[in-house]
Design a protein around this motif. Structure first.
Motif, PDB file in Angstrom:
ATOM      1  N   ILE A 186      -3.733   1.544  -2.095  1.00  0.00           N
ATOM      2  CA  ILE A 186      -3.459   2.514  -3.156  1.00  0.00           C
ATOM      3  C   ILE A 186      -3.836   3.923  -2.691  1.00  0.00           C
ATOM      4  N   ARG A 187      -4.982   4.053  -2.053  1.00  0.00           N
ATOM      5  CA  ARG A 187      -5.425   5.371  -1.585  1.00  0.00           C
ATOM      6  C   ARG A 187      -4.453   5.964  -0.561  1.00  0.00           C
ATOM      7  N   ALA A 188      -3.771   5.084   0.185  1.00  0.00           N
ATOM      8  CA  ALA A 188      -2.865   5.554   1.239  1.00  0.00           C
ATOM      9  C   ALA A 188      -1.450   5.819   0.739  1.00  0.00           C
ATOM     10  N   LEU A 189      -1.171   5.512  -0.513  1.00  0.00           N
ATOM     11  CA  LEU A 189       0.192   5.681  -1.016  1.00  0.00           C
ATOM     12  C   LEU A 189       0.546   7.159  -1.139  1.00  0.00           C
ATOM     13  N   PRO A 190       1.685   7.571  -0.570  1.00  0.00           N
ATOM     14  CA  PRO A 190       2.134   8.950  -0.753  1.00  0.00           C
ATOM     15  C   PRO A 190       3.026   9.061  -1.996  1.00  0.00           C
TER      16      PRO A 190
ATOM     17  N   VAL B  20       9.560  -2.093  -6.052  1.00  0.00           N
ATOM     18  CA  VAL B  20       9.803  -1.865  -4.626  1.00  0.00           C
ATOM     19  C   VAL B  20      10.471  -0.507  -4.410  1.00  0.00           C
ATOM     20  N   ARG B  21      11.423  -0.165  -5.282  1.00  0.00           N
ATOM     21  CA  ARG B  21      12.100   1.115  -5.123  1.00  0.00           C
ATOM     22  C   ARG B  21      11.157   2.276  -5.451  1.00  0.00           C
ATOM     23  N   ALA B  22      10.339   2.124  -6.490  1.00  0.00           N
ATOM     24  CA  ALA B  22       9.397   3.188  -6.826  1.00  0.00           C
ATOM     25  C   ALA B  22       8.419   3.450  -5.692  1.00  0.00           C
ATOM     26  N   LEU B  23       8.025   2.399  -4.989  1.00  0.00           N
ATOM     27  CA  LEU B  23       7.068   2.524  -3.894  1.00  0.00           C
ATOM     28  C   LEU B  23       7.732   2.765  -2.544  1.00  0.00           C
ATOM     29  N   SER B  24       9.083   2.839  -2.531  1.00  0.00           N
ATOM     30  CA  SER B  24       9.860   3.118  -1.304  1.00  0.00           C
ATOM     31  C   SER B  24       9.566   2.124  -0.192  1.00  0.00           C
ATOM     32  N   LEU B  25       9.469   0.848  -0.561  1.00  0.00           N
ATOM     33  CA  LEU B  25       9.183  -0.182   0.433  1.00  0.00           C
ATOM     34  C   LEU B  25      10.442  -0.627   1.164  1.00  0.00           C
ATOM     35  N   CYS B  26      11.577  -0.697   0.460  1.00  0.00           N
ATOM     36  CA  CYS B  26      12.843  -1.082   1.080  1.00  0.00           C
ATOM     37  C   CYS B  26      13.973  -0.816   0.099  1.00  0.00           C
TER      38      CYS B  26
END
Length: 519
Positions: free
Chosen positions: A233-237, A352-358
């Motif tokens: 969580i801390r590393a999420l941009p 997944v889309r909100a977090l830009s994972l794929c």
């Protein structure tokens, strides 16, 4: 002991707990009667601590596993702490159930003195549990009781006394009883036996490693998983972030993800209200999707457990599509059959889309139910997954919240009046991009006797979206080609009668691409 030896002992315990869950699943598969459990492997198993927190799980089905802790805690709240020998069955969504075909069996683990050590639980999909149409996932259902036989937490075994006669009477009672009671009872026996085997292994672990060491390892699993998520969580941009998933029927899933004091706030406010059909996802399913996505976020081997959700603050408005309201009367409860299989996938897609994972994956399980008065068969069909930063999508695989096999053609054709004409990758259906999505699949079956076919799916109107300027994958298409050659295109969720010689053809969705296509 030195710190190193203590850590090594803990690692041994952690891996043994995972092995207990895996062995439990294999025992269930071997002992089960139904094609759905034995061949399709539509089941999941887990080990839980005394409070009902999931601490270890086999690599089974995410939509099952993420809800096991909620279910076990619901059973404890309703019936109290389980006693030695007890086995409880439930499928009610208000008690952590997903949909009625998914039946959970919960058993306590006790030592020789009767002290509770923890719980073991399995969830298996029964291809028939009643309802207004064969397969127990009727698209016309508007209430829970129309989808089949409902079990609030109920004793299968109490102490050393079996309650099988009462269970069988319940399966045969009600407005829409099960059409396959023999299969139901056989698979429930298998679940109880698998649970007893797992409980025996758990007791053996405690005897060899000590109760305090096992308790300490269980606490560490939850805390360590939570710490990993906190670090991620801390590393999420780029937070806060938001996404919207629009269903084929027009309803929307909204999510806003924010970071507040190193915790992740996940807010589904704005999601459409619960529906009058069966596209309602119980809250346990919404939480399952979140647990799965947290595991994706970690990008490392961490079994699904309840620690993954500890750093999250989750807001799901009551009465919404993702948190429908239940009452004590099944005839007054909303239907949920498709919410489990379909809405769970779309919740994952939004996260997944909100977090830009794929990019977007197929976003559906492509549910197919075939049956008549003499048989019932259920399967989910693979599709394409989305590409991501540095990797292409996979073609013709089960994705995200589903992880089942598909019945081998030889088994399918031997046991059912169905012929497999085609099962192949749908080439060139994926979204283009710097990294291309995965292709969908084509499955074509022929009816050898008259039967009813029910299809429940999504992404039939719009394909899976690409990301970072990637292109969308092709949407699904499903149709019946009659024996006279005429073709009938089917809606996303449809029930249709098949006559002798009719062909059912399903083209599943492909995955979206990532990045702009290369010229």
């Amino acid at each position: 002991k030195t710190a190193r030896s203590t850590t090594m002992d803990r690692e041994i315990i952690v891996h043994r707990l995972d092995a207990i869950a895996e062995n439990m699943g294999e025992a269930l598969r071997r002992l089960a009667l139904s094609t759905n459990v034995k061949e399709r492997q539509d089941y999941s198993c887990g080990v839980l601590d005394r409070a009902g927190n999931l601490i270890a799980s086999a690599p089974h089905i995410p939509v099952h596993l993420g809800a096991l802790g909620t279910c076990v805690r619901g059973v404890i709240d309703d019936l109290g702490t389980l006693q030695p020998g007890d086995a409880i069955v439930t499928n009610h969504p208000a008690f952590g159930g997903s949909h009625l075909p998914d039946i959970t069996v919960v058993q306590g683990v006790h030592d020789d003195a009767g002290q509770l050590l923890g719980y073991v639980a399995s969830r298996a999909h029964h291809a028939e549990i009643g309802g207004i149409s064969p397969g127990s996932m009727p698209i016309g259902a508007t209430t829970l009781d129309q989808e089949g036989v409902v079990f609030e937490p109920t004793y299968l075994v109490r102490g050393e006394t079996g309650c099988w006669d009462q269970i069988e009477r319940h399966l045969r009672a009600g407005p829409y009883p099960s059409r396959a009671v023999t299969d139901n009872i056989a698979d429930l026996h298998a679940a109880v036996a698998a649970g007893r085997s797992a409980a025996s292994e758990f007791i053996g672990l405690v005897q060899s490693e000590g109760c305090q060491s096992v308790d300490s390892a269980c606490e560490w699993i939850l805390a360590h998983s939570a710490k990993l998520v906190e670090d991620a969580i801390r590393a999420l941009p780029n937070l806060p972030a938001k996404a919207t998933e629009r269903l084929d029927q027009g309803e929307e899933i909204h999510v806003i993800i924010s970071r507040i004091d190193n915790r992740l706030a996940v807010d589904f406010t704005g999601t459409s209200p619960q529906r009058t059909d069966n596209l309602n996802a119980p809250l346990a399913i919404t939480r399952s999707a979140l647990a799965y996505v947290m595991r994706l976020l970690l990008a490392r081997k961490v079994p699904l457990n309840d620690g993954l959700l500890k750093p999250l603050d989750i807001l799901v408005p009551p009465g919404s599509l993702l948190n429908p309201t239940f009452s004590a009367d099944p005839s007054a409860c909303p239907a949920v059959a498709a919410g489990n299989v379909e809405i769970s996938q779309r919740v994952v897609e939004a996260l997944v889309r909100a977090l830009s994972l794929c990019a977007g994956s197929q976003g559906t399980m492509n549910n197919l139910l075939l049956g008549n008065d003499n048989f019932g068969y259920y399967e989910t069909i693979a599709g394409g997954t989305g590409a991501g930063p540095g990797f292409p999508g996979a073609s013709a695989v089960h994705s995200h919240m589903t992880n089942t096999a598909i019945t081998d053609p030889e088994i399918l054709e031997l046991r059912y009046p169905i012929r497999v004409e085609r099962f192949q990758v749908n080439r060139n259906s994926a979204g283009a991009g710097q990294w291309s999505g995965g292709d969908g699949a084509i499955r074509e079956l022929t009816a050898l006797v008259p039967m009813t076919a029910t299809l429940i799916g999504q992404r039939r109107t719009e394909g899976a979206p690409g990301a970072n300027a990637g292109e969308s994958g092709s949407p699904a298409r499903q149709a019946v080609r009659r024996s006279n050659g005429q073709e009938q295109v089917l809606s996303p969720s449809a029930t249709v009668q098949l006559d002798l010689g009719d062909h059912l053809i399903v083209q599943t969705p492909a995955g979206g691409g990532w990045g702009p296509p290369q010229s």
